[in-house]
Motif scaffolding. Structure first.
Motif, PDB file in Angstrom:
ATOM      1  N   ALA A  59     -27.827  10.005  19.673  1.00  0.00           N
ATOM      2  CA  ALA A  59     -26.937   9.142  20.267  1.00  0.00           C
ATOM      3  C   ALA A  59     -26.384   9.682  21.609  1.00  0.00           C
ATOM      4  N   LYS A  60     -26.245  11.153  21.569  1.00  0.00           N
ATOM      5  CA  LYS A  60     -25.367  11.806  22.464  1.00  0.00           C
ATOM      6  C   LYS A  60     -26.361  11.905  23.785  1.00  0.00           C
ATOM      7  N   SER A  61     -27.458  11.716  23.561  1.00  0.00           N
ATOM      8  CA  SER A  61     -28.344  11.735  24.725  1.00  0.00           C
ATOM      9  C   SER A  61     -29.125  10.157  24.899  1.00  0.00           C
ATOM     10  N   GLY A  89     -18.148   7.220  26.277  1.00  0.00           N
ATOM     11  CA  GLY A  89     -19.000   8.311  25.589  1.00  0.00           C
ATOM     12  C   GLY A  89     -19.368   9.674  26.453  1.00  0.00           C
ATOM     13  N   CYS A  90     -20.166  10.420  25.850  1.00  0.00           N
ATOM     14  CA  CYS A  90     -20.388  11.785  26.538  1.00  0.00           C
ATOM     15  C   CYS A  90     -21.537  12.504  25.966  1.00  0.00           C
ATOM     16  N   MET A  91     -22.296  13.289  27.033  1.00  0.00           N
ATOM     17  CA  MET A  91     -23.551  13.824  26.601  1.00  0.00           C
ATOM     18  C   MET A  91     -23.335  15.261  26.119  1.00  0.00           C
ATOM     19  N   ALA A  92     -22.035  15.728  26.337  1.00  0.00           N
ATOM     20  CA  ALA A  92     -21.554  17.234  25.857  1.00  0.00           C
ATOM     21  C   ALA A  92     -21.252  17.089  24.553  1.00  0.00           C
ATOM     22  N   HIS A  93     -21.235  18.609  24.055  1.00  0.00           N
ATOM     23  CA  HIS A  93     -21.103  18.773  22.691  1.00  0.00           C
ATOM     24  C   HIS A  93     -19.684  19.576  22.323  1.00  0.00           C
ATOM     25  N   CYS A  94     -18.551  19.258  22.965  1.00  0.00           N
ATOM     26  CA  CYS A  94     -17.463  20.100  22.755  1.00  0.00           C
ATOM     27  C   CYS A  94     -16.905  19.779  21.367  1.00  0.00           C
ATOM     28  N   HIS A  95     -16.661  20.862  20.575  1.00  0.00           N
ATOM     29  CA  HIS A  95     -16.327  20.723  19.290  1.00  0.00           C
ATOM     30  C   HIS A  95     -15.069  20.175  19.011  1.00  0.00           C
ATOM     31  N   TYR A  96     -14.202  20.266  19.947  1.00  0.00           N
ATOM     32  CA  TYR A  96     -12.815  19.604  19.687  1.00  0.00           C
ATOM     33  C   TYR A  96     -12.571  18.333  20.288  1.00  0.00           C
ATOM     34  N   CYS A  97     -13.563  17.674  20.798  1.00  0.00           N
ATOM     35  CA  CYS A  97     -13.420  16.424  21.672  1.00  0.00           C
ATOM     36  C   CYS A  97     -13.104  15.309  20.536  1.00  0.00           C
ATOM     37  N   TYR A  98     -12.018  14.696  21.300  1.00  0.00           N
ATOM     38  CA  TYR A  98     -11.374  13.318  20.377  1.00  0.00           C
ATOM     39  C   TYR A  98     -12.437  12.351  20.461  1.00  0.00           C
ATOM     40  N   LEU A  99     -13.360  12.318  21.162  1.00  0.00           N
ATOM     41  CA  LEU A  99     -13.987  11.266  21.244  1.00  0.00           C
ATOM     42  C   LEU A  99     -14.834  11.006  20.007  1.00  0.00           C
ATOM     43  N   GLN A 100     -15.072  12.116  19.180  1.00  0.00           N
ATOM     44  CA  GLN A 100     -15.821  12.038  18.259  1.00  0.00           C
ATOM     45  C   GLN A 100     -15.126  11.225  17.079  1.00  0.00           C
ATOM     46  N   THR A 141     -12.270   7.899  28.354  1.00  0.00           N
ATOM     47  CA  THR A 141     -13.315   7.829  27.540  1.00  0.00           C
ATOM     48  C   THR A 141     -14.695   8.429  27.689  1.00  0.00           C
ATOM     49  N   SER A 142     -14.816   9.120  28.519  1.00  0.00           N
ATOM     50  CA  SER A 142     -16.181   9.808  29.054  1.00  0.00           C
ATOM     51  C   SER A 142     -15.908  11.061  30.005  1.00  0.00           C
ATOM     52  N   ASP A 143     -16.775  11.688  30.087  1.00  0.00           N
ATOM     53  CA  ASP A 143     -16.872  12.550  31.394  1.00  0.00           C
ATOM     54  C   ASP A 143     -17.554  12.002  32.355  1.00  0.00           C
ATOM     55  N   ILE A 144     -16.825  11.113  33.116  1.00  0.00           N
ATOM     56  CA  ILE A 144     -17.741  10.388  34.170  1.00  0.00           C
ATOM     57  C   ILE A 144     -18.467  10.902  35.103  1.00  0.00           C
ATOM     58  N   THR A 173     -13.332  16.523  34.710  1.00  0.00           N
ATOM     59  CA  THR A 173     -14.692  16.807  34.369  1.00  0.00           C
ATOM     60  C   THR A 173     -14.944  18.370  33.753  1.00  0.00           C
ATOM     61  N   LYS A 174     -15.973  18.630  33.292  1.00  0.00           N
ATOM     62  CA  LYS A 174     -16.579  19.864  33.045  1.00  0.00           C
ATOM     63  C   LYS A 174     -17.857  20.051  33.387  1.00  0.00           C
ATOM     64  N   PHE A 175     -18.309  19.219  34.543  1.00  0.00           N
ATOM     65  CA  PHE A 175     -19.488  19.327  35.087  1.00  0.00           C
ATOM     66  C   PHE A 175     -19.406  19.555  36.656  1.00  0.00           C
ATOM     67  N   HIS A 176     -20.588  20.296  37.097  1.00  0.00           N
ATOM     68  CA  HIS A 176     -20.437  20.535  38.473  1.00  0.00           C
ATOM     69  C   HIS A 176     -21.304  19.693  39.407  1.00  0.00           C
ATOM     70  N   LYS A 208     -23.157  22.488  26.222  1.00  0.00           N
ATOM     71  CA  LYS A 208     -23.862  21.435  27.189  1.00  0.00           C
ATOM     72  C   LYS A 208     -22.974  21.109  28.190  1.00  0.00           C
ATOM     73  N   THR A 209     -22.169  22.001  28.735  1.00  0.00           N
ATOM     74  CA  THR A 209     -21.206  21.501  29.992  1.00  0.00           C
ATOM     75  C   THR A 209     -21.736  22.706  30.933  1.00  0.00           C
ATOM     76  N   SER A 210     -20.929  22.634  32.081  1.00  0.00           N
ATOM     77  CA  SER A 210     -21.493  23.467  33.226  1.00  0.00           C
ATOM     78  C   SER A 210     -20.638  24.758  33.003  1.00  0.00           C
TER      79      SER A 210
HETATM   80  S1  SF4 Z   1     -16.801  17.317  28.235  1.00  0.00           S
HETATM   81 FE1  SF4 Z   1     -14.992  16.160  27.760  1.00  0.00          FE
HETATM   82  S2  SF4 Z   1     -15.662  14.110  27.028  1.00  0.00           S
HETATM   83 FE2  SF4 Z   1     -17.508  15.301  26.999  1.00  0.00          FE
HETATM   84  S3  SF4 Z   1     -17.611  16.108  24.906  1.00  0.00           S
HETATM   85 FE3  SF4 Z   1     -16.557  17.645  26.262  1.00  0.00          FE
HETATM   86  S4  SF4 Z   1     -14.415  17.181  25.871  1.00  0.00           S
HETATM   87 FE4  SF4 Z   1     -15.581  15.306  25.418  1.00  0.00          FE
END
Ligand code: SF4
Length: 341
Positions: A59-61, A89-100, A141-144, A173-176, A208-210
């Motif tokens: 689902a995350k991909s 939604g977001c493709m990354a896998h941050c363990h603490y993410c509240y979107l879960q 609600t996402s990492d846009i 964001t956590k992406f570059h 799975k973040t930068s």
């Molecule tokens: S990058 Fe942000 S939105 Fe995406 S999984 Fe991590 S904390 Fe959640």
């Protein structure tokens, strides 16, 4: 970190009536990504996967291209008046993410093609509030940024808000993958924030973040492109050696950001917290996580709607606050701390 390409894409049939829907359809066809149809972006019934863990990862991909029907914007953010819904939604896998917890059974990524409806609604909110400024947060609600190289919805939102007098846009964001955003006509109306953390937190919990280096390099680029810049240091997490971990973080940001670009940076400081339902879902999705969520060691804080959150106890929170604030003042004396929470 390569830019995100979904493994599977769903389209609502009506999404193809919009130029962005068509464009995305052609793009994924060319990329040879499997395309399926769904009646609604809120109901994907045939996601592959043999068990919950596999389904969650697939689902995350998975990207779902749909139409945003609920145009009322959410208002529950400390840093803005409204959440502008460009994606969920977001493709990354941050363990603490509240979107879960908040996305529950729907962790797939949804992008909305009816941008004009969304911008019209934003305009209504600005008209209601003017001459007060109206701030829109695009990353509730996402990492846009993580999907924008595919959709350019954020690019369009930046230019839309850039053309307004009373609108401001912000996202984190956590992406570059920011290169296509550098040329957007932002007019100084968008604050570009990067979420940063100690090496320990990034390595153990932000999968799975930068990398931090990539995020800081991207921060330099956006500041050079004239965007107001901010850092969200979250979640502040008291791991072994946290004082030094965060010191190194601030040292690194300060070494890389040219002095002439380091004025007027904003910092948002958010301590780690969790709820009991979040703990259950985190332990299910990431059973080997090292994230400490021991209720006995934390203080109870009543959130909105009577939700109990577990935060650091008063003395620890004070220590955290004082230490991090000290680093901000030491390395960025002309910056603004927007809040510590
Ligand atoms: S990058 Fe942000 S939105 Fe995406 S999984 Fe991590 S904390 Fe959640």
């Amino acid at each position: 970190m390569e830019p995100f390409i979904p493994q599977l894409v769903y389209f609502e049939p009506n999404a193809l009536k919009y130029p962005l829907g068509q464009e995305l359809y052609e793009k994924f066809k060319k990329l040879d990504v499997e395309i399926r149809e769904t009646t609604s972006h809120n109901q994907i019934r045939d996601l592959p996967g043999e068990n919950d863990s596999q389904k969650y990862r697939i689902a995350k991909s998975t990207l779902v291209v749909g139409i945003r029907k609920t145009l009322k914007f959410d208002t529950s953010k400390p840093s803005a008046e409204y959440a502008i819904p460009l994606a969920t939604g977001c493709m990354a896998h941050c363990h603490y993410c509240y979107l879960q917890t908040t996305l529950g059974q729907k962790p797939y990524i949804r992008t909305y093609v009816n941008l004009d409806d969304i911008f019209d609604q934003a305009q209504k909110y600005m008209d209601e509030r003017k001459p007060e400024m109206t701030r829109f947060e695009a990353s509730c609600t996402s990492d846009i940024v993580g999907i924008d190289h595919l959709t350019h919805s954020l690019y369009k939102a930046i230019e839309f808000i850039g053309g307004t007098t009373y609108g401001r846009l912000r996202f984190t964001t956590k992406f570059h993958h920011v290169d296509h955003l550098l040329h957007a006509k932002h007019n100084g109306n968008t604050r570009f924030r990067f979420s940063v953390n100690s090496d320990y937190v990034i390595k153990n919990f932000e999968l799975k973040t930068s990398s931090l280096e990539q995020r800081i390099e991207a921060a330099v680029k956006v500041a050079e492109a004239g965007y107001p810049l901010g850092f969200v240091v979250a979640p502040l997490y008291m791991h072994d050696g946290w004082e030094n971990g965060y010191l190194e973080l601030f040292q690194m940001i300060s070494d890389k950001i040219p002095k002439e670009l380091s004025d007027n940076i904003t910092f948002e400081l958010i301590q780690h917290r969790f709820t009991k339902p979040a703990k259950r879902v985190i332990e299910k999705n990431y059973p080997k996580t090292k994230l400490e969520m021991n209720e006995e060691e934390r203080k109870v804080k009543w959130g909105r709607y009577g939700i109990v959150k577990y935060v650091y106890d008063t003395d620890q929170a004070k220590d955290l606050h004082k230490t991090i604030e000290g680093y901000v003042q030491q390395f960025f004396p002309n910056s603004v701390i927007e809040y510590f929470t």
